[in-house]
Design an enzyme around this catalytic site. Sequence first.
Site, PDB file in Angstrom:
ATOM      1  CG  ASP A  67      -1.919  -0.834   0.973  1.00 44.81           C
ATOM      2  OD1 ASP A  67      -2.700  -0.773  -0.044  1.00 44.81           O
ATOM      3  OD2 ASP A  67      -2.437  -1.543   1.828  1.00 44.81           O
ATOM      4  CG  ASP A  72      -8.977  20.980   6.741  1.00 48.72           C
ATOM      5  OD1 ASP A  72      -8.990  19.860   7.238  1.00 48.72           O
ATOM      6  OD2 ASP A  72      -8.762  20.836   5.576  1.00 48.72           O
ATOM      7  CD  GLU A 122      -4.510  15.365   3.524  1.00 46.57           C
ATOM      8  OE1 GLU A 122      -5.210  15.526   4.859  1.00 46.57           O
ATOM      9  OE2 GLU A 122      -4.662  14.201   2.750  1.00 46.57           O
ATOM     10  CB  THR A 136     -19.836  17.394   1.965  1.00 45.11           C
ATOM     11  OG1 THR A 136     -20.117  18.233   0.649  1.00 45.11           O
ATOM     12  CG2 THR A 136     -20.202  18.237   3.100  1.00 45.11           C
ATOM     13  CB  ALA A 137     -18.525  12.810  -0.464  1.00 47.90           C
ATOM     14  CD  GLN A 138     -22.817  14.796  -0.943  1.00 43.48           C
ATOM     15  OE1 GLN A 138     -22.745  15.153  -0.081  1.00 43.48           O
ATOM     16  NE2 GLN A 138     -22.904  13.222  -1.246  1.00 43.48           N
ATOM     17  CB  THR A 139     -19.268  20.626  -2.020  1.00 36.48           C
ATOM     18  OG1 THR A 139     -18.701  20.349  -0.538  1.00 36.48           O
ATOM     19  CG2 THR A 139     -20.691  20.995  -1.452  1.00 36.48           C
ATOM     20  CG  MET A 159     -15.061  22.750  -3.145  1.00 36.15           C
ATOM     21  SD  MET A 159     -15.898  24.430  -3.920  1.00 36.15           S
ATOM     22  CE  MET A 159     -17.445  24.128  -3.445  1.00 36.15           C
ATOM     23  CB  SER A 160     -13.234  22.443   3.349  1.00 35.23           C
ATOM     24  OG  SER A 160     -11.797  22.453   3.193  1.00 35.23           O
TER      25      SER A 160
END
Lengths: 569, 689
Positions: free
Chosen positions: B302, B339, B343, B373-376, B378-379
């Site tokens: 991995d 955040d 990262e 979020t998985a949809q946008t 972005m943060s």
Amino acid sequence: MTLRDFIQVLTMLIALTALAPILGRWIASVLSGERHVLHFLSRPMEGLVEKTLGRETYHRDMGARDYLSALLCFNGIGLIFLFLLQMLQDVLPLNPQQLPAPSWHLAFNSAVSFVTNTNWQSYAGEVTYSRLVQMLGFGVQNFVSAATGISVLLVITRALQAKPGSTPDASKLGNFWRDLTRSTVTVLLPLSILFSIVLVSQGVVQTFSPDQRITTLEGAEQTIPLGPAASQIAIKQLGTNGGGYFNVNSAHPLENPTPLSNFLECLAILLIPAALVFTFGNLLGRRREAWTLYGVMMFLLATGLAISLWSEFGGNPALGAQAVMEGKETRFGVANSVLWSTITSAASNGSVNAMHSSLTPLAGMVATFNMMLGEIIFGGVGSGLYGILLFVLLTVFLAGLMVGRTPEYLGRKIEAYEIKMVLIGLLAPSCAVLFFSALALVNDFGLSSLANKGPHGLSEILYAFTSAANNNGSAFAGLNANTPFYNVSLGLSMLIGRFAVIVPVIFIAGSMASKRVAPASAGTFKTDSLLFAILLISTILIVGGLTFLPALTLGPIVEHLLMLSGRTF
Amino acid sequence: MNSSLFNAQILKPAIINSFRKLDPRQQWENPVMFITELGALITTLSLFSSRATWFEWQIALWLWFTVLFANFSEAIAEGRGKAQAESLKSSRTDIRAKRTQNGVTTEVAATELRKGDRVICAAGDVIPLDGEVVEGIATVDESAITGESAPVVRESGGDRSAVTGGTRVISDRIVVQITVEPGQGFIDRMISLVEGASRQKTPNEIALGLVLTGLTLIFIIAVGSLKFLADYSAGAAGQDLSGIVTIPVLVALLVCLIPTTIGGLLSAIGISGMDRLIQKNVIAMSGRAVEAAGNIDVLLLDKTGTITLGNRMASAFIAAPGASQEELARIAQLASLADETPEGRSIVVLAKEKFNLRSESLTPHEAMFVPFTAQTRMSGADLTNSDREIRKIRKGAADAIEKWIKSLGGVFPNEVHEAVSAVARSGGTPLVVAENERVLGIVHLKDIVKNGIRERFAELRKMGIKTMMITGDNPLTAAAIAAEAGVDDFMAETTPEDKLKRIRSEQNGGHLVAMTGDGTNDAPALAQADVGVAMNTGTQAAREAGNMIDLDSNPTKLIEIVETGKQLLMTRGSLTTFSVANDVAKYFAILPALFGILYATSGEAHGPLEYLNVMRLSSPQSAILSAVIFNALIIVALIPLALKGVRYRALPAAEVLKTNLMIYGVGGLIAPFVGIKLIDVILSIWIGA
């Protein structure tokens, strides 16, 4: 040893090295069923066998068990047929000398001997067997026993043919009947016909007329035995059979008349076994493997030859002679006799042009040791190569562990099953030699046949069982082997030496063919390198040496040391 | 290692066990030593039947020592394993468990629990048996099995749901569903493994055992027939050899010739191989797995954690036209303040390092954080300044930001497009930063390849082992990291199904594959791989599927596992070679001793075979005794090597072979000549004195 002797010996080895790869490639192509020069000759014969057996029998794929049953069945029937043929020779035709039937034990011994490609002879050919037995019995077995050897080799070769990434398939190891027929009619028969014509040109007899009674120059009456010798001799040499038409084998002027015939007969002993090494390499697409195995065999042959020559030309202080001529044919001299004795013992042939009992102890020991190793220095037709493959597997196992991986040969893992089979194949003949020798040496039925006492007597008995159990067939002379004990025990040794090797080899083939093939990498233990060759030689010598050193010590070694101090027995 | 070898705690029971192991039923397992023991017995019995000499007594004594020394080597190896098991056992004493059934909780002994039962474990409780967390989250102290004092988090669902019996809950409360029967838990299995109780012979060991048995058989026949050959020779020479060719001497010859050295050490080598893995905190489920590790030629690794440090780090700010790097850094920092991912933290740190920007403290009323979020994809944050203007700050994947910018009516500059693909090509992850409809630039996130890993892969390549990197990254990123780390191949955008498929295809090509895994979805691949190393932090399913468990959960360990496997096989091969090579010298000692006087004429003291006495051993008796003593002592001398394993170096097969052949092959030829001569000298002084 003169320069001329040296050149003669060297010419032989060079001729072999030049011819073997060419013949090997040709054999590989014809056995794969490709068209060839002699197709017009062999194809009708093959077609005849095909028709007789039926297309289905002749072409269906066989797995290891199938193949083995066919092989054992064929050899078993051959054995019974040959036995009956001998026992009935007095009532069958082609018996101009009116020879009676032999004893049952001699018939057993001779039948086993020819079926197993040993050709040990407890009898004198010209005064024991009718021409029918010699030709239809022994002559036929000379071909098919050699062809059996080639067939077994083909099985193990096919088992190793698959490339990495292919799906293992152990059910397609070939067809015994097809292999047997092709080996006979496309390889052995044409070569023998060619060779017998050459031999006839040199003066070897080939006739059906009865023996000639003549009056010699001194006015004495002498019987000159005749017969269809040339054809027999051709296959006797080419098929590593060795059973002579005449009792003294190739020392007889009508079997081996000229220097050229001597050279060619000697070359013929090694030719097919050596060529098959390259056939193996060609069929696998691995030339380097072939050259490595050839190199190992050649090294062992040359080393034995050097020791024998050194010992023979060193002479015997007791006789005060420079080189020992007793027991050798004056026409050939020391170098050619020693060359023959080494080659014939290395190659499981057993034909002789000098009496091995008269060799110096060390030269006799080299001949014995060559056989003790299991007839793998070129060895018998087919059997030499499949025999050395057992050593290869053992070497790969021991050395392969040392590189830190489960040992593999040509990408196939060597596991407990293969090791078991390898050990059976390697040890059974050795056990037979030691067991029967020990039995013979302490019992009257064994000792009463001995002409010589002391260490030489031990060497003679050891030689006889070594020769039988490794399917060589040459005799040391000096031992009267035509007794119930020797005929039976030698017969059993020959059976063990042949089938206790063939059976495991075919089972190994079956198992190897069903294995996944690993591709080679830097972590793979290579079997086509100088290092491997050295390892293989060491394994062969150590396993052979450790097994037989005590016996050799009490036979030829002590005899040699005694000879140096001038004592004989 | 040596200090623990001569540790009295292990030594004493080992000596006692050496005698216990004389039981023929145990010796039967090992034919070479069985024959040796039988030989010792026959020799001892023969002492009582005739006028035995002191010499014959000594032979019998040393034959028994040979057997005892071999037993001792096995006992020592087992003893070391037991010592490790003891510490594990202490965690297993009388655990009480709170079983819950239909809402009723009863306290029972751990031994009464059955598979499928549910137990409640609160802070301070010891988890009674292996199981799966079905409810709650807790920190667990697993030091009993890992030796690691830092507690780990275990929670229901996901890849960290497995708990191990004998570990202790430190905080919170979980409900555990028991997945094993009592006595078959992880720790129980480990204990029985290290104690050697459930040790089974591995395929390779069986094959080698057959070779040794075969050699033994042939030597039995060789020595047996020698008796008859000797009788014949004595008769032919008119001599009497019955004084020297006796039963004890023939047995001595046999024992010297059969491969007692490797035969005696074989099981110690096997046990210590597993032991060495345990020292590396890896539990192999079987010896077979350790052996398979030596055969591995493809490693699936991995990326994260094995090849690279766990996380991507911000490494550069690349400003868009019209923006300065400092401005970009400040906005990126603002976007990352909330955040908490590694990262995000690394962006804050980088901005501080480069432009000395202190992370501004924002109060909730002026800022609203927008989580990822998985949809946008972005943060960022929505900031409200004193003029009630709203600044929307976002960071995210290029295509997500582009969509967002366009929805606000802004333009995504071409220069940024180019910079994005340049970063991606170099193996980095570009993170685009924007304020309202304006793109400020990108943050270059980079995978940091572990120090020294490149050299490690080069070594593996030399050994013929192919390394393959597995990653969920896109092919561009994967290729760049693969190149930097020096792996042979990589699989990008990998799903667990891909892994399984790849393993199958490698295996069909004849390769043997090893991999590590921890998730439940890794389980099929772990089971399919020839060596599947499950992380101890992984799920129960993963741990059941693998054939090894790494207690440290360190994926790099795979490489060490392969090395241990190779070393195990090498040790076996080398000692076998050594053992067989020894025989040459023993022949030169014993054959002249037996037959030195054969064919001697009346005036001579020696016959012709005395020539073979190349070591010039002082007397036949001393020669035979020296060989027997050497044969026994060499077993003891090689115990440390058997336990430690032969020296391992990462080299191609041919090199390894050459080295080991020189040491153990040539060395094996020479050593006994020296050793036997030395013992002979000592003996002759001792007897002479």
